[in-house]
Design a protein around this motif. Structure first.
Motif, PDB file in Angstrom:
ATOM      1  N   VAL A  41       0.858  -1.181   0.000  1.00  0.00           N
ATOM      2  CA  VAL A  41       0.000   0.000   0.000  1.00  0.00           C
ATOM      3  C   VAL A  41       0.896   1.234   0.000  1.00  0.00           C
ATOM      4  O   VAL A  41       1.659   1.467   0.932  1.00  0.00           O
ATOM      5  CB  VAL A  41      -0.957   0.014   1.218  1.00  0.00           C
ATOM      6  CG1 VAL A  41      -1.796   1.282   1.224  1.00  0.00           C
ATOM      7  CG2 VAL A  41      -1.848  -1.228   1.196  1.00  0.00           C
ATOM      8  N   MET A  42       0.794   2.007  -1.060  1.00  0.00           N
ATOM      9  CA  MET A  42       1.619   3.205  -1.225  1.00  0.00           C
ATOM     10  C   MET A  42       0.976   4.430  -0.584  1.00  0.00           C
ATOM     11  O   MET A  42       1.646   5.285  -0.045  1.00  0.00           O
ATOM     12  CB  MET A  42       1.869   3.485  -2.712  1.00  0.00           C
ATOM     13  CG  MET A  42       2.375   2.278  -3.501  1.00  0.00           C
ATOM     14  SD  MET A  42       3.907   1.601  -2.845  1.00  0.00           S
ATOM     15  CE  MET A  42       5.024   2.912  -3.265  1.00  0.00           C
ATOM     16  N   ASP A  43      -0.357   4.504  -0.670  1.00  0.00           N
ATOM     17  CA  ASP A  43      -1.075   5.676  -0.167  1.00  0.00           C
ATOM     18  C   ASP A  43      -2.555   5.342  -0.045  1.00  0.00           C
ATOM     19  O   ASP A  43      -3.065   4.450  -0.730  1.00  0.00           O
ATOM     20  CB  ASP A  43      -0.894   6.857  -1.136  1.00  0.00           C
ATOM     21  CG  ASP A  43      -1.316   8.191  -0.559  1.00  0.00           C
ATOM     22  OD1 ASP A  43      -1.500   8.295   0.676  1.00  0.00           O
ATOM     23  OD2 ASP A  43      -1.465   9.140  -1.342  1.00  0.00           O
ATOM     24  N   VAL A  44      -3.230   6.042   0.824  1.00  0.00           N
ATOM     25  CA  VAL A  44      -4.691   5.948   0.947  1.00  0.00           C
ATOM     26  C   VAL A  44      -5.200   7.379   0.914  1.00  0.00           C
ATOM     27  O   VAL A  44      -4.768   8.226   1.690  1.00  0.00           O
ATOM     28  CB  VAL A  44      -5.121   5.245   2.253  1.00  0.00           C
ATOM     29  CG1 VAL A  44      -6.642   5.163   2.325  1.00  0.00           C
ATOM     30  CG2 VAL A  44      -4.491   3.852   2.342  1.00  0.00           C
ATOM     31  N   ARG A  45      -6.122   7.640  -0.022  1.00  0.00           N
ATOM     32  CA  ARG A  45      -6.624   8.995  -0.238  1.00  0.00           C
ATOM     33  C   ARG A  45      -8.148   9.015  -0.183  1.00  0.00           C
ATOM     34  O   ARG A  45      -8.800   7.990  -0.307  1.00  0.00           O
ATOM     35  CB  ARG A  45      -6.205   9.492  -1.624  1.00  0.00           C
ATOM     36  CG  ARG A  45      -4.743   9.378  -1.901  1.00  0.00           C
ATOM     37  CD  ARG A  45      -4.442   9.725  -3.335  1.00  0.00           C
ATOM     38  NE  ARG A  45      -3.028   9.525  -3.607  1.00  0.00           N
ATOM     39  CZ  ARG A  45      -2.519   9.405  -4.806  1.00  0.00           C
ATOM     40  NH1 ARG A  45      -3.292   9.471  -5.871  1.00  0.00           N
ATOM     41  NH2 ARG A  45      -1.222   9.231  -4.963  1.00  0.00           N
ATOM     42  N   ASP A  46      -8.670  10.211  -0.066  1.00  0.00           N
ATOM     43  CA  ASP A  46     -10.105  10.394  -0.227  1.00  0.00           C
ATOM     44  C   ASP A  46     -10.444  10.306  -1.711  1.00  0.00           C
ATOM     45  O   ASP A  46      -9.668  10.766  -2.553  1.00  0.00           O
ATOM     46  CB  ASP A  46     -10.548  11.778   0.267  1.00  0.00           C
ATOM     47  CG  ASP A  46     -10.792  11.811   1.760  1.00  0.00           C
ATOM     48  OD1 ASP A  46     -11.161  10.776   2.333  1.00  0.00           O
ATOM     49  OD2 ASP A  46     -10.631  12.891   2.344  1.00  0.00           O
ATOM     50  N   ALA A  47     -11.587   9.720  -2.033  1.00  0.00           N
ATOM     51  CA  ALA A  47     -12.052   9.738  -3.416  1.00  0.00           C
ATOM     52  C   ALA A  47     -12.270  11.197  -3.803  1.00  0.00           C
ATOM     53  O   ALA A  47     -12.898  11.948  -3.048  1.00  0.00           O
ATOM     54  CB  ALA A  47     -13.340   8.944  -3.558  1.00  0.00           C
ATOM     55  N   PRO A  48     -11.751  11.628  -4.953  1.00  0.00           N
ATOM     56  CA  PRO A  48     -11.843  13.044  -5.306  1.00  0.00           C
ATOM     57  C   PRO A  48     -13.271  13.557  -5.447  1.00  0.00           C
ATOM     58  O   PRO A  48     -13.529  14.724  -5.167  1.00  0.00           O
ATOM     59  CB  PRO A  48     -11.089  13.140  -6.633  1.00  0.00           C
ATOM     60  CG  PRO A  48     -10.968  11.756  -7.136  1.00  0.00           C
ATOM     61  CD  PRO A  48     -11.062  10.844  -5.958  1.00  0.00           C
ATOM     62  N   ASP A  49     -14.198  12.694  -5.841  1.00  0.00           N
ATOM     63  CA  ASP A  49     -15.579  13.142  -6.008  1.00  0.00           C
ATOM     64  C   ASP A  49     -16.442  12.883  -4.778  1.00  0.00           C
ATOM     65  O   ASP A  49     -17.606  13.252  -4.747  1.00  0.00           O
ATOM     66  CB  ASP A  49     -16.205  12.486  -7.239  1.00  0.00           C
ATOM     67  CG  ASP A  49     -16.242  10.973  -7.133  1.00  0.00           C
ATOM     68  OD1 ASP A  49     -15.392  10.391  -6.423  1.00  0.00           O
ATOM     69  OD2 ASP A  49     -17.108  10.356  -7.768  1.00  0.00           O
ATOM     70  N   ARG A  50     -15.879  12.221  -3.758  1.00  0.00           N
ATOM     71  CA  ARG A  50     -16.620  11.939  -2.529  1.00  0.00           C
ATOM     72  C   ARG A  50     -15.696  12.053  -1.316  1.00  0.00           C
ATOM     73  O   ARG A  50     -15.556  11.104  -0.541  1.00  0.00           O
ATOM     74  CB  ARG A  50     -17.229  10.538  -2.594  1.00  0.00           C
ATOM     75  CG  ARG A  50     -18.379  10.415  -3.560  1.00  0.00           C
ATOM     76  CD  ARG A  50     -18.922   9.002  -3.630  1.00  0.00           C
ATOM     77  NE  ARG A  50     -18.024   7.991  -4.142  1.00  0.00           N
ATOM     78  CZ  ARG A  50     -17.637   7.879  -5.407  1.00  0.00           C
ATOM     79  NH1 ARG A  50     -18.050   8.732  -6.295  1.00  0.00           N
ATOM     80  NH2 ARG A  50     -16.834   6.912  -5.791  1.00  0.00           N
ATOM     81  N   PRO A  51     -15.051  13.196  -1.132  1.00  0.00           N
ATOM     82  CA  PRO A  51     -14.117  13.315  -0.005  1.00  0.00           C
ATOM     83  C   PRO A  51     -14.817  13.052   1.324  1.00  0.00           C
ATOM     84  O   PRO A  51     -15.932  13.507   1.546  1.00  0.00           O
ATOM     85  CB  PRO A  51     -13.608  14.756  -0.101  1.00  0.00           C
ATOM     86  CG  PRO A  51     -14.610  15.478  -0.929  1.00  0.00           C
ATOM     87  CD  PRO A  51     -15.225  14.451  -1.853  1.00  0.00           C
ATOM     88  N   GLY A  52     -14.137  12.273   2.156  1.00  0.00           N
ATOM     89  CA  GLY A  52     -14.708  11.947   3.457  1.00  0.00           C
ATOM     90  C   GLY A  52     -15.698  10.807   3.439  1.00  0.00           C
ATOM     91  O   GLY A  52     -16.177  10.384   4.482  1.00  0.00           O
TER      92      GLY A  52
END
Length: 106
Positions: free
Chosen positions: A85-96
């Motif tokens: 796992v390199m990174d975990v981000r918020d989905a750009p169209d559904r942050p949070g």
């Protein structure tokens, strides 16, 4: 919409017709109404029923079940399947509300 990616928040409790009904005027079709209703909670599974009503009286139905997992559970499963796992981000169209896991083969 309530945050759903964290099971402890129990956002699905708001999935009732009164809270989820949407009406959209679709070009060349007319007004379309749709709503979601919760049908069963048996964690980590949550099932719901979607209804869509078209202007001509046609009613479409769809039943779905989601499996809610904690972030650490997803990361553990990815590693067990041979990913780093390199990174975990918020989905750009559904942050949070949704995670995007960036991973590569280890």
């Amino acid at each position: 919409m309530l945050e759903t990616r964290v099971p402890a928040r129990r956002a699905w409790e708001g999935w009732v017709r009164e809270a989820t009904t949407t009406r959209v005027d679709v070009p060349d079709v007319g007004p379309v109404e749709s709503w979601t209703e919760l049908t069963e909670v048996s964690l980590p599974f949550v099932s719901f029923h979607d209804t869509t009503m078209l202007p001509d009286g046609t009613t479409l139905h769809s039943d779905s079940t989601l499996r809610f997992r904690e972030r650490d559970e997803v990361e553990t499963l990815l590693v067990a399947c041979g990913f780093e796992v390199m990174d975990v981000r918020d989905a750009p169209d559904r942050p949070g509300r949704e995670w995007v896991f960036v991973a590569q083969r280890a």
